[in-house]
Design a protein around this motif. Structure first.
Motif, PDB file in Angstrom:
ATOM      1  N   ASP A 114     -36.202 -26.239  91.453  1.00 49.30           N
ATOM      2  CA  ASP A 114     -36.993 -25.476  92.407  1.00 49.30           C
ATOM      3  C   ASP A 114     -36.842 -23.992  92.085  1.00 49.30           C
ATOM      4  OD1 ASP A 114     -34.840 -24.162  94.340  1.00 49.30           O
ATOM      5  OD2 ASP A 114     -34.207 -26.237  94.008  1.00 49.30           O
ATOM      6  N   GLU A 115     -37.726 -23.165  92.661  1.00 47.72           N
ATOM      7  CA  GLU A 115     -37.772 -21.756  92.279  1.00 47.72           C
ATOM      8  C   GLU A 115     -36.446 -21.036  92.507  1.00 47.72           C
ATOM      9  OE1 GLU A 115     -41.090 -19.488  93.672  1.00 47.72           O
ATOM     10  OE2 GLU A 115     -42.477 -21.164  93.448  1.00 47.72           O
TER      11      GLU A 115
ATOM     12  N   ASN B  99     -42.619 -22.596  85.112  1.00 43.09           N
ATOM     13  CA  ASN B  99     -42.565 -23.498  86.265  1.00 43.09           C
ATOM     14  C   ASN B  99     -43.823 -23.463  87.123  1.00 43.09           C
ATOM     15  OD1 ASN B  99     -39.879 -23.305  85.297  1.00 43.09           O
ATOM     16  ND2 ASN B  99     -39.054 -23.864  87.288  1.00 43.09           N
TER      17      ASN B  99
END
Length: 300
Positions: free
Chosen positions: A201-202, A228
């Protein structure tokens, strides 16, 4: 040669989606052809590969060559924005609404390759775009390898070991100072760990990148936006972006990061997409100071 066809669900703009992956008009690893198709030369986990993508008749057609061809085609939908959700975005400002309406085919590309975006982003630290583009071009031309398939003059970037073993004079020849070259070498030595960020995830991915000395929020965001498809990764610490966002949304000329984040707060989760749309309007504050001067270290 291997091929694959992908059908987008709704309007699709290939140039707007993949154009941000090119590092200047002379990028040896990513080129937009006169017919609008896109050529990419990448170093995948399976080896070097070349991808040619064209859009026609509501479909996107891809051809790939080299050991990395299958990997590139397997990840084609993500690269083209197939995992992106533009429907999650709701414009909150008139200018953003107009940009959103005029660019219905914009998607956020996801390459799945971290070093491919991280290294040129490090080259862009604290220098002009022209300096960084020149350095990237010269390093690939001298130390990359020819791209597989019918892609003349295109180059695949070195592998992590190749980056780590570049001698100091080659960095100097490309106009790259010691701070940036040392950061790239550290990133290359931890390449396997950094590539894992493509599946995170970020927040976790940004933390993984920023664990490397010399990589801060600006570089991490610029990387994750591409590797991403990070829809919320705002580029902080940029010389121009806060002023552009502030001027576009309020008419004020001297915005900073704090003001930009406040203005973008209605777009939480989609702040990078909002910035992309604002940049596509071309609205910028009037210039009041001379352009940033080029400091060519090759003359030292």
């Amino acid at each position: 040669m291997a091929t694959r066809t992908w059908v987008p669900s709704g309007p699709y703009d290939l140039g707007r989606t993949l154009g941000v992956l090119a590092r200047g008009p002379g990028d040896p690893a990513c080129q937009v052809a006169p017919d609008g198709s896109v050529w990419r030369a990448s170093r995948t986990p399976d080896g070097p590969g070349t991808l040619h993508v064209s859009a026609r008749g509501g479909e996107v057609h891809a051809e790939a060559w080299g050991p990395g061809a299958d990997w590139l085609l397997d990840h084609l939908p993500a690269l083209l924005g197939g995992t992106d959700d533009p429907g999650a975005f709701t414009p909150r400002h008139r200018l953003v609404h107009q940009a959103h309406r005029r660019n219905p085919g914009l998607r956020l590309a996801r390459t799945g390759l971290v070093l491919e975006s991280l290294i040129p982003s490090i080259l862009e630290q604290k220098v002009t775009s022209d300096e960084a583009y020149r350095a990237w071009r010269l390093l690939l031309q001298r130390h990359g390898e020819p791209a597989p398939g019918p892609a003349p003059r295109m180059r695949v970037m070195p592998d992590p070991r190749g980056w780590a073993l570049l001698p100091s004079w080659e960095w100097h020849r490309a106009g790259v100072d010691g701070k940036r070259s040392a950061t790239i070498v550290r990133a290359a030595r931890g390449g396997a760990r950094l590539e894992e960020a493509a599946t995170m995830d970020e927040r976790s991915a940004a933390a993984r990148l920023q664990a490397v000395p010399g990589i801060g929020p600006w570089t991490a965001a610029e990387t994750l936006q591409r590797s991403n498809g990070a829809s919320d990764a705002v580029t902080l610490g940029d010389l121009h972006l806060p002023k552009i966002v502030g001027y576009a949304l309020t008419g004020r000329r001297d915005g900073d990061d704090a003001e930009m984040l406040d203005l973008l707060s209605p777009y939480a989760g989609q702040r990078h997409r909002a910035c992309r749309l604002i940049l596509l309007t071309g609205v910028t504050p009037p210039r009041r100071v001379p352009r940033f001067s080029v400091n060519d270290i090759r003359a030292i």
